[in-house]
Design a protein around this motif. Structure first.
Motif, PDB file in Angstrom:
ATOM      1  N   PRO A  20     -68.057  53.651  -1.705  1.00 18.06           N
ATOM      2  CA  PRO A  20     -67.892  54.902  -2.520  1.00 18.06           C
ATOM      3  C   PRO A  20     -69.972  55.006  -2.830  1.00 18.06           C
ATOM      4  CG  PRO A  20     -65.784  54.221  -3.118  1.00 18.06           C
ATOM      5  CD  PRO A  20     -66.798  52.709  -2.091  1.00 18.06           C
ATOM      6  N   GLU A  21     -69.945  54.694  -3.810  1.00 22.43           N
ATOM      7  CA  GLU A  21     -71.602  53.811  -3.906  1.00 22.43           C
ATOM      8  C   GLU A  21     -72.336  53.930  -2.656  1.00 22.43           C
ATOM      9  OE1 GLU A  21     -69.822  49.581  -4.051  1.00 22.43           O
ATOM     10  OE2 GLU A  21     -69.206  51.193  -4.758  1.00 22.43           O
ATOM     11  N   ASP A  22     -72.295  53.601  -1.928  1.00 21.36           N
ATOM     12  CA  ASP A  22     -72.794  53.729  -0.269  1.00 21.36           C
ATOM     13  C   ASP A  22     -72.973  55.513   0.177  1.00 21.36           C
ATOM     14  OD1 ASP A  22     -73.072  50.790  -0.211  1.00 21.36           O
ATOM     15  OD2 ASP A  22     -71.398  50.939   0.757  1.00 21.36           O
ATOM     16  N   ASP A  23     -72.873  56.548  -0.232  1.00 17.65           N
ATOM     17  CA  ASP A  23     -72.804  57.064  -0.008  1.00 17.65           C
ATOM     18  C   ASP A  23     -74.311  57.673   0.313  1.00 17.65           C
ATOM     19  OD1 ASP A  23     -72.068  59.611   1.404  1.00 17.65           O
ATOM     20  OD2 ASP A  23     -71.202  61.201  -0.678  1.00 17.65           O
ATOM     21  N   GLY A  24     -75.235  58.561   1.185  1.00 15.47           N
ATOM     22  CA  GLY A  24     -75.905  58.397   1.395  1.00 15.47           C
ATOM     23  C   GLY A  24     -77.003  57.525   1.417  1.00 15.47           C
ATOM     24  N   ARG A  25     -77.190  56.176   1.320  1.00 12.51           N
ATOM     25  CA  ARG A  25     -77.894  55.297   1.224  1.00 12.51           C
ATOM     26  C   ARG A  25     -78.447  54.691   2.782  1.00 12.51           C
ATOM     27  NH1 ARG A  25     -74.649  51.475  -3.062  1.00 12.51           N
ATOM     28  NH2 ARG A  25     -76.646  50.091  -2.543  1.00 12.51           N
ATOM     29  N   ARG A  26     -79.125  54.278   3.287  1.00 20.22           N
ATOM     30  CA  ARG A  26     -79.791  53.691   4.537  1.00 20.22           C
ATOM     31  C   ARG A  26     -79.784  52.070   4.080  1.00 20.22           C
ATOM     32  NH1 ARG A  26     -81.278  56.519   7.684  1.00 20.22           N
ATOM     33  NH2 ARG A  26     -83.027  55.260   8.972  1.00 20.22           N
ATOM     34  N   PHE A  27     -79.128  51.555   5.304  1.00 23.16           N
ATOM     35  CA  PHE A  27     -78.756  50.115   5.484  1.00 23.16           C
ATOM     36  C   PHE A  27     -79.863  50.107   7.273  1.00 23.16           C
ATOM     37  CE2 PHE A  27     -75.800  51.546   3.122  1.00 23.16           C
ATOM     38  CZ  PHE A  27     -76.017  50.804   2.011  1.00 23.16           C
ATOM     39  N   GLU A  28     -79.809  48.960   6.760  1.00 23.11           N
ATOM     40  CA  GLU A  28     -80.288  48.371   8.334  1.00 23.11           C
ATOM     41  C   GLU A  28     -79.302  47.163   8.849  1.00 23.11           C
ATOM     42  OE1 GLU A  28     -84.590  47.758  10.485  1.00 23.11           O
ATOM     43  OE2 GLU A  28     -84.194  46.555   8.213  1.00 23.11           O
ATOM     44  N   GLN A  29     -79.159  47.270  10.262  1.00 24.54           N
ATOM     45  CA  GLN A  29     -77.920  46.483  10.853  1.00 24.54           C
ATOM     46  C   GLN A  29     -79.162  45.181  11.642  1.00 24.54           C
ATOM     47  OE1 GLN A  29     -74.242  46.746  12.413  1.00 24.54           O
ATOM     48  NE2 GLN A  29     -75.575  46.178  14.422  1.00 24.54           N
ATOM     49  N   ARG A  30     -79.177  43.611  11.493  1.00 20.04           N
ATOM     50  CA  ARG A  30     -80.303  42.749  12.499  1.00 20.04           C
ATOM     51  C   ARG A  30     -78.907  41.995  13.560  1.00 20.04           C
ATOM     52  NH1 ARG A  30     -84.440  39.367   9.772  1.00 20.04           N
ATOM     53  NH2 ARG A  30     -85.769  41.422  10.665  1.00 20.04           N
ATOM     54  N   VAL A  31     -79.463  41.892  14.764  1.00 18.04           N
ATOM     55  CA  VAL A  31     -78.235  41.106  15.988  1.00 18.04           C
ATOM     56  C   VAL A  31     -79.737  40.518  16.015  1.00 18.04           C
ATOM     57  CG1 VAL A  31     -77.193  41.281  18.027  1.00 18.04           C
ATOM     58  CG2 VAL A  31     -76.505  42.836  16.268  1.00 18.04           C
ATOM     59  N   GLU A  32     -78.790  39.522  16.180  1.00 19.69           N
ATOM     60  CA  GLU A  32     -79.669  37.929  16.992  1.00 19.69           C
ATOM     61  C   GLU A  32     -79.175  37.301  17.503  1.00 19.69           C
ATOM     62  OE1 GLU A  32     -82.646  36.811  13.592  1.00 19.69           O
ATOM     63  OE2 GLU A  32     -80.762  36.623  12.050  1.00 19.69           O
TER      64      GLU A  32
END
Length: 159
Positions: free
Chosen positions: A61-73
């Motif tokens: 619920p607290e993530d709404d509108g936040r930007r994230f980045e995923q890393r695959v290695e």
């Protein structure tokens, strides 16, 4: 932070345009590479294999509108990183899907190759948090093993 619901490696990720359903084709667990008898596989050799990683994230619920980045290695058995892909996404809907596509799979070393998934919030000082690992075993098959593993000869007809 979003919760990881799924992380896998497969041949192809297909999203149906009509109903938005995802299909994962040919989950990859093992890669068998031909190896000439009496010699080693060349350094940096790659199998002509198409692969994709698929991640499914559940928004908190607290993530709404936040930007994230995923890393695959992708790491070889000796710990060398041979692939790194960073993909940003914004937590807007209930779930977020992230696909990374690649072509060519490293086969010079037999053993466990590890896909590592990490996540961070996009801001100046955020740290990466490792959330999952997915192993793919590479094995080398010599010319002799290929012949030995061939089909059984047909039995002669009974008279």
């Amino acid at each position: 932070m979003p919760t990881l619901l799924m992380f896998t490696v497969c041949d192809t990720v297909v999203t149906d345009r009509e109903d938005n359903v995802v299909s994962l084709h040919s989950i990859i667990e093992n890669v068998t590479a031909p190896a000439p008898s009496g010699s080693s596989v060349p350094d940096k050799a790659r199998a002509p294999l198409r692969w994709s990683t698929f991640s499914l994230w559940l928004k908190a619920p607290e993530d709404d509108g936040r930007r994230f980045e995923q890393r695959v290695e992708l790491f070889t058995p000796d710990g060398q990183r041979v692939v790194q892909a960073d993909v940003p996404f914004q937590a807007g809907t209930r779930t977020n899907r992230v696909t990374v596509r690649g072509f060519g799979f490293p086969i010079s070393q037999a053993g466990e190759h590890i896909f590592r998934l990490s996540l961070r919030e996009v801001n100046d000082d955020s740290n990466w948090h490792q959330v999952a690992e997915y192993p793919v075993r590479v094995s080398h098959q010599t010319d002799r093993q290929q012949k030995d593993d061939g089909p059984e000869p047909a039995a002669p007809p009974e008279e």
